[in-house]
Design a protein around this motif. Sequence first.
Motif, PDB file in Angstrom:
ATOM      1  N   UNK A 194       0.839  -1.192   0.000  1.00 30.35           N
ATOM      2  CA  UNK A 194       0.000   0.000   0.000  1.00 30.35           C
ATOM      3  C   UNK A 194       0.873   1.239   0.000  1.00 30.35           C
ATOM      4  N   UNK A 195       0.428   2.250  -0.712  1.00 35.55           N
ATOM      5  CA  UNK A 195       1.075   3.556  -0.662  1.00 35.55           C
ATOM      6  C   UNK A 195      -0.024   4.593  -0.459  1.00 35.55           C
ATOM      7  N   UNK A 196       0.358   5.752   0.024  1.00 37.22           N
ATOM      8  CA  UNK A 196      -0.620   6.819   0.231  1.00 37.22           C
ATOM      9  C   UNK A 196      -1.291   7.184  -1.083  1.00 37.22           C
ATOM     10  N   UNK A 197      -2.520   7.660  -0.977  1.00 34.68           N
ATOM     11  CA  UNK A 197      -3.239   8.139  -2.158  1.00 34.68           C
ATOM     12  C   UNK A 197      -2.552   9.380  -2.701  1.00 34.68           C
ATOM     13  N   UNK A 198      -2.624   9.592  -4.009  1.00 32.88           N
ATOM     14  CA  UNK A 198      -2.034  10.808  -4.576  1.00 32.88           C
ATOM     15  C   UNK A 198      -2.792  12.040  -4.101  1.00 32.88           C
TER      16      UNK A 198
ATOM     17  N   UNK B  61       7.945   7.256 -16.290  1.00 25.59           N
ATOM     18  CA  UNK B  61       9.025   7.222 -15.301  1.00 25.59           C
ATOM     19  C   UNK B  61      10.095   8.201 -15.744  1.00 25.59           C
ATOM     20  N   UNK B  62      10.480   9.134 -14.873  1.00 20.01           N
ATOM     21  CA  UNK B  62      11.487  10.126 -15.264  1.00 20.01           C
ATOM     22  C   UNK B  62      12.878   9.790 -14.733  1.00 20.01           C
ATOM     23  N   UNK B  63      13.060   8.570 -14.267  1.00 22.67           N
ATOM     24  CA  UNK B  63      14.351   8.132 -13.744  1.00 22.67           C
ATOM     25  C   UNK B  63      14.364   8.032 -12.236  1.00 22.67           C
ATOM     26  N   UNK B  64      13.489   8.782 -11.566  1.00 25.53           N
ATOM     27  CA  UNK B  64      13.392   8.697 -10.106  1.00 25.53           C
ATOM     28  C   UNK B  64      11.965   8.837  -9.596  1.00 25.53           C
ATOM     29  N   UNK B  65      11.034   9.182 -10.489  1.00 29.76           N
ATOM     30  CA  UNK B  65       9.649   9.405 -10.075  1.00 29.76           C
ATOM     31  C   UNK B  65       8.674   8.848 -11.102  1.00 29.76           C
ATOM     32  N   UNK B  66       7.531   8.373 -10.601  1.00 31.66           N
ATOM     33  CA  UNK B  66       6.412   7.984 -11.453  1.00 31.66           C
ATOM     34  C   UNK B  66       5.521   9.207 -11.590  1.00 31.66           C
TER      35      UNK B  66
ATOM     36  N   UNK C  50      11.437   7.973  -1.365  1.00 32.43           N
ATOM     37  CA  UNK C  50      10.909   8.660  -0.188  1.00 32.43           C
ATOM     38  C   UNK C  50       9.536   8.159   0.214  1.00 32.43           C
ATOM     39  N   UNK C  51       8.953   7.265  -0.608  1.00 32.35           N
ATOM     40  CA  UNK C  51       7.589   6.776  -0.391  1.00 32.35           C
ATOM     41  C   UNK C  51       6.652   7.963  -0.202  1.00 32.35           C
ATOM     42  N   UNK C  52       6.731   8.933  -1.129  1.00 30.98           N
ATOM     43  CA  UNK C  52       5.943  10.154  -0.984  1.00 30.98           C
ATOM     44  C   UNK C  52       5.525  10.701  -2.347  1.00 30.98           C
ATOM     45  N   UNK C  53       4.388  11.374  -2.345  1.00 29.92           N
ATOM     46  CA  UNK C  53       3.905  12.099  -3.516  1.00 29.92           C
ATOM     47  C   UNK C  53       4.360  13.543  -3.415  1.00 29.92           C
ATOM     48  N   UNK C  54       4.655  14.143  -4.560  1.00 34.64           N
ATOM     49  CA  UNK C  54       4.977  15.565  -4.587  1.00 34.64           C
ATOM     50  C   UNK C  54       4.164  16.228  -5.685  1.00 34.64           C
ATOM     51  N   UNK C  55       3.879  17.487  -5.479  1.00 32.58           N
ATOM     52  CA  UNK C  55       3.209  18.300  -6.484  1.00 32.58           C
ATOM     53  C   UNK C  55       4.290  18.946  -7.334  1.00 32.58           C
TER      54      UNK C  55
END
Length: 181
Positions: free
Chosen positions: A94-98, A119-124, A139-144
């Motif tokens: 499980x991962x956090x919702x976007x 995939x940009x090499x480090x992020x989906x 980081x198991x994290x979403x970013x804007x």
Amino acid sequence: MVEWTGSSLLTFGGTESGNSGATYDPGSGNWTAWPAAPFDPPILTADGVWTGTELIVVGVSCANTATSNADRPHCSPGTLVAAAFNPATKSWRSIDAPPDRNGKFHEGGDTGFGYAIGWDGSRAVFVVAGDIIAYEPSDDAWIQLPDRVGTVCAADGALVSAFSDDAGDKLASPISIALLT
């Protein structure tokens, strides 16, 4: 949804009554079913990005399931959800919702959340309700990501995006280009 890993084909989808996924090995011609996805209720629409080790799946949960006039399940869109599937271990995590900045996802009642960019090499990277967001597995994290100007697209192995400056009124320089692998 279908993603190519470089050696096998990953497929995931479903209906109001459940989700399923499988891996196809073209060398052997065999399909391997995945364990149950951690989406309860199931997701209506999904898209995903292959990271090189996991398939990041984002979708819209099914809410308010009811029976339609044709006696088949029908549901309205619920919330954004996400999970990661590792085909090597045949397991989900499980991962956090976007993020759904300002609740834009529910504007218009659309059952589609957006789409995967790549995939940009480090992020989906995904587009959700018009916002560009990215999941960082390290980081198991979403970013804007910064607001966009124009269109974001993936073509011929490159992720191309144009971003506005802080004032939002002119194109930042340079245009962002990331090679997809």
